[in-house]
Scaffold this motif. Structure first.
Motif, PDB file in Angstrom:
ATOM      1  N   ARG A 189     -36.593 -58.546  22.713  1.00 41.77           N
ATOM      2  CA  ARG A 189     -35.923 -59.132  21.554  1.00 41.77           C
ATOM      3  C   ARG A 189     -35.472 -58.043  20.600  1.00 41.77           C
ATOM      4  O   ARG A 189     -36.088 -56.991  20.500  1.00 41.77           O
ATOM      5  N   SER A 190     -34.425 -58.323  19.861  1.00 46.32           N
ATOM      6  CA  SER A 190     -34.079 -57.431  18.761  1.00 46.32           C
ATOM      7  C   SER A 190     -34.969 -57.783  17.582  1.00 46.32           C
ATOM      8  O   SER A 190     -35.636 -58.819  17.583  1.00 46.32           O
ATOM      9  N   GLU A 191     -34.959 -56.903  16.569  1.00 44.77           N
ATOM     10  CA  GLU A 191     -35.826 -57.148  15.424  1.00 44.77           C
ATOM     11  C   GLU A 191     -35.327 -58.313  14.571  1.00 44.77           C
ATOM     12  O   GLU A 191     -36.062 -58.887  13.787  1.00 44.77           O
ATOM     13  N   SER A 192     -34.064 -58.653  14.732  1.00 43.87           N
ATOM     14  CA  SER A 192     -33.503 -59.754  13.961  1.00 43.87           C
ATOM     15  C   SER A 192     -33.973 -61.097  14.486  1.00 43.87           C
ATOM     16  O   SER A 192     -34.130 -61.288  15.686  1.00 43.87           O
ATOM     17  N   ASN A 193     -34.204 -62.042  13.581  1.00 44.50           N
ATOM     18  CA  ASN A 193     -34.583 -63.396  13.969  1.00 44.50           C
ATOM     19  C   ASN A 193     -33.367 -64.324  13.931  1.00 44.50           C
ATOM     20  O   ASN A 193     -33.434 -65.455  13.466  1.00 44.50           O
ATOM     21  N   LEU A 194     -32.258 -63.789  14.418  1.00 45.96           N
ATOM     22  CA  LEU A 194     -31.010 -64.516  14.398  1.00 45.96           C
ATOM     23  C   LEU A 194     -31.121 -65.840  15.154  1.00 45.96           C
ATOM     24  O   LEU A 194     -31.605 -65.889  16.268  1.00 45.96           O
ATOM     25  N   SER A 195     -30.671 -66.915  14.524  1.00 48.62           N
ATOM     26  CA  SER A 195     -30.576 -68.209  15.197  1.00 48.62           C
ATOM     27  C   SER A 195     -29.136 -68.672  15.099  1.00 48.62           C
ATOM     28  O   SER A 195     -28.441 -68.366  14.136  1.00 48.62           O
ATOM     29  N   SER A 196     -28.680 -69.422  16.096  1.00 50.33           N
ATOM     30  CA  SER A 196     -27.273 -69.774  16.132  1.00 50.33           C
ATOM     31  C   SER A 196     -27.079 -71.109  16.847  1.00 50.33           C
ATOM     32  O   SER A 196     -27.828 -71.465  17.754  1.00 50.33           O
ATOM     33  N   ARG A 197     -26.039 -71.843  16.434  1.00 53.49           N
ATOM     34  CA  ARG A 197     -25.640 -73.066  17.114  1.00 53.49           C
ATOM     35  C   ARG A 197     -24.459 -72.817  18.042  1.00 53.49           C
ATOM     36  O   ARG A 197     -23.967 -73.745  18.689  1.00 53.49           O
ATOM     37  N   LEU A 198     -24.019 -71.568  18.097  1.00 50.12           N
ATOM     38  CA  LEU A 198     -22.894 -71.232  18.965  1.00 50.12           C
ATOM     39  C   LEU A 198     -23.333 -71.244  20.427  1.00 50.12           C
ATOM     40  O   LEU A 198     -24.473 -70.933  20.745  1.00 50.12           O
ATOM     41  N   LYS A 199     -22.405 -71.573  21.295  1.00 55.62           N
ATOM     42  CA  LYS A 199     -22.705 -71.602  22.722  1.00 55.62           C
ATOM     43  C   LYS A 199     -21.578 -70.937  23.487  1.00 55.62           C
ATOM     44  O   LYS A 199     -20.401 -71.269  23.282  1.00 55.62           O
ATOM     45  N   TRP A 200     -21.918 -69.988  24.330  1.00 60.39           N
ATOM     46  CA  TRP A 200     -20.911 -69.312  25.143  1.00 60.39           C
ATOM     47  C   TRP A 200     -20.453 -70.269  26.239  1.00 60.39           C
ATOM     48  O   TRP A 200     -21.248 -70.754  27.037  1.00 60.39           O
ATOM     49  N   THR A 201     -19.153 -70.536  26.298  1.00 52.27           N
ATOM     50  CA  THR A 201     -18.620 -71.475  27.283  1.00 52.27           C
ATOM     51  C   THR A 201     -17.733 -70.782  28.311  1.00 52.27           C
ATOM     52  O   THR A 201     -17.161 -71.439  29.188  1.00 52.27           O
ATOM     53  N   GLY A 202     -17.619 -69.458  28.189  1.00 51.25           N
ATOM     54  CA  GLY A 202     -16.911 -68.698  29.213  1.00 51.25           C
ATOM     55  C   GLY A 202     -17.851 -68.373  30.365  1.00 51.25           C
ATOM     56  O   GLY A 202     -18.980 -68.877  30.431  1.00 51.25           O
ATOM     57  N   SER A 203     -17.405 -67.518  31.251  1.00 52.17           N
ATOM     58  CA  SER A 203     -18.248 -67.137  32.391  1.00 52.17           C
ATOM     59  C   SER A 203     -19.237 -66.044  31.978  1.00 52.17           C
ATOM     60  O   SER A 203     -18.995 -65.299  31.025  1.00 52.17           O
ATOM     61  N   LYS A 204     -20.331 -65.957  32.703  1.00 59.73           N
ATOM     62  CA  LYS A 204     -21.328 -64.927  32.420  1.00 59.73           C
ATOM     63  C   LYS A 204     -20.745 -63.531  32.634  1.00 59.73           C
ATOM     64  O   LYS A 204     -21.020 -62.600  31.867  1.00 59.73           O
ATOM     65  N   ILE A 205     -19.940 -63.389  33.654  1.00 59.60           N
ATOM     66  CA  ILE A 205     -19.398 -62.063  33.968  1.00 59.60           C
ATOM     67  C   ILE A 205     -18.474 -61.577  32.857  1.00 59.60           C
ATOM     68  O   ILE A 205     -18.426 -60.382  32.551  1.00 59.60           O
ATOM     69  N   ASP A 206     -17.762 -62.520  32.208  1.00 56.19           N
ATOM     70  CA  ASP A 206     -16.898 -62.135  31.088  1.00 56.19           C
ATOM     71  C   ASP A 206     -17.727 -61.631  29.913  1.00 56.19           C
ATOM     72  O   ASP A 206     -17.364 -60.641  29.253  1.00 56.19           O
ATOM     73  N   LEU A 207     -18.838 -62.293  29.646  1.00 53.71           N
ATOM     74  CA  LEU A 207     -19.677 -61.883  28.518  1.00 53.71           C
ATOM     75  C   LEU A 207     -20.348 -60.536  28.801  1.00 53.71           C
ATOM     76  O   LEU A 207     -20.464 -59.694  27.907  1.00 53.71           O
ATOM     77  N   VAL A 208     -20.768 -60.320  30.029  1.00 50.79           N
ATOM     78  CA  VAL A 208     -21.367 -59.029  30.395  1.00 50.79           C
ATOM     79  C   VAL A 208     -20.355 -57.904  30.214  1.00 50.79           C
ATOM     80  O   VAL A 208     -20.689 -56.810  29.750  1.00 50.79           O
ATOM     81  N   GLU A 209     -19.101 -58.167  30.558  1.00 49.61           N
ATOM     82  CA  GLU A 209     -18.040 -57.174  30.368  1.00 49.61           C
ATOM     83  C   GLU A 209     -17.920 -56.794  28.889  1.00 49.61           C
ATOM     84  O   GLU A 209     -17.807 -55.613  28.541  1.00 49.61           O
ATOM     85  N   ILE A 210     -17.987 -57.796  28.032  1.00 45.32           N
ATOM     86  CA  ILE A 210     -17.902 -57.559  26.584  1.00 45.32           C
ATOM     87  C   ILE A 210     -19.117 -56.784  26.090  1.00 45.32           C
ATOM     88  O   ILE A 210     -18.998 -55.858  25.272  1.00 45.32           O
ATOM     89  N   ILE A 211     -20.300 -57.143  26.589  1.00 47.50           N
ATOM     90  CA  ILE A 211     -21.537 -56.458  26.190  1.00 47.50           C
ATOM     91  C   ILE A 211     -21.473 -54.988  26.553  1.00 47.50           C
ATOM     92  O   ILE A 211     -21.810 -54.105  25.754  1.00 47.50           O
ATOM     93  N   TYR A 212     -21.029 -54.700  27.771  1.00 47.10           N
ATOM     94  CA  TYR A 212     -20.921 -53.301  28.195  1.00 47.10           C
ATOM     95  C   TYR A 212     -19.884 -52.547  27.350  1.00 47.10           C
ATOM     96  O   TYR A 212     -20.063 -51.356  27.050  1.00 47.10           O
TER      97      TYR A 212
END
Length: 280
Positions: A189-212
């Motif tokens: 976990r990161s040190e932040s206790n971030l909570s969110s109602r957002l939901k990723w609706t794209g593909s996992k591979i697209d999000l991994v590309e953005i993370i990298y």
């Protein structure tokens, strides 16, 4: 011929002396350094015993480099990594500074990803490739970016005994880190206790590309944020579990066209939006 009892006794003496030093679970840098010295001493003793043997059968050589030497070499690597972690974190309370431990987890995952086939071979207890992996003087070139007192004498290594030792050390270190932080989720976990109602609706591979892309840009924490930290923040922000991002990224690297299609899509979408705003 070789006396197997000599190996057994060396290993037993090594384990006994380590257990005598490590009488506490406290992460004492002095005890860690002493453990390194002990293991190096016994590895040298093991080397002397092995190289003094005049006649070695293939089975004995394979057994030595797969089951004997890694038991001590892995400890040298493990304690060296642990010492470096303690040096980097300058700890008064480990829980207050998890960043070096996050990075250690990242490196362990990267090693497992790049050596997945060999690790699977070891874990499956397969023996069919032992003559290739655990006999000396094979024309196999391996590179190691973790030079923790690694013995590179070609008379005393096959290369893969070092790879195996790093794997064993990583397993022990990962187990220790998880134990320190009480559960796996806390270290990732990161040190932040971030909570969110957002939901990723794209593909996992697209999000991994953005993370990298975020990680490679070095624009988060001045480039000091680990891939795990960034990934965990995204997953928590968008309420998604990505699983093994290293495996997903390997799929991205295999693309023959548009390797960064998700980033191109983001760029194109923003450009179109700006143009539409300007036209209106």
């Amino acid at each position: 011929m070789i006396n197997k009892e000599n190996y057994t006794q060396i290993l037993k003496n090594h384990d006994h002396e380590l257990s005598r030093v490590r009488t506490t679970k406290e992460l004492d840098p002095e005890l860690v350094q002493e453990s390194i010295r002990i293991s190096i001493r016994y590895l040298n003793e093991l080397k002397k015993e092995f190289l003094s043997t005049r006649r070695l059968t293939d089975d004995i050589e394979i057994n030595f480099f797969r089951f004997v030497k890694p038991k001590i070499l892995s400890k040298i690597i493990y304690f060296s990594k642990l010492r470096n972690l303690l040096d980097q974190s300058k700890l008064t309370s480990i829980e207050r500074n998890p960043k070096p431990f996050n990075k250690a987890i990242d490196k362990i995952k990267e090693f497992a990803h790049f050596n997945a086939h060999f690790i699977h071979y070891i874990d499956s207890k397969d023996k069919s490739l032992d003559p290739i992996y655990f006999m000396r003087y094979r024309d196999i070139h391996l590179e190691f970016d973790e030079a923790y007192c690694i013995e590179l004498d070609q008379d005393f290594t096959t290369g893969f005994d070092i790879l195996l030792s790093i794997y064993l050390a990583n397993k022990e270190l990962k187990s220790d880190i998880i134990s320190i932080f009480q559960n796996k989720d806390q270290i990732l976990r990161s040190e932040s206790n971030l909570s969110s109602r957002l939901k990723w609706t794209g593909s996992k591979i697209d999000l991994v590309e953005i993370i990298y892309a975020f990680h490679c840009s070095a624009q988060v924490n001045s480039g000091n944020a680990s891939l795990t930290e960034i990934s965990e923040t995204f997953q928590k922000a968008f309420n998604i579990e990505l699983g093994d991002i290293y495996r997903i990224f390997s799929q991205i690297k295999l693309r023959t066209s548009d390797p960064i299609r998700s980033l191109i899509h983001l760029s194109t979408s923003l450009s179109n939006h700006i143009n539409n705003e300007l036209d209106n």
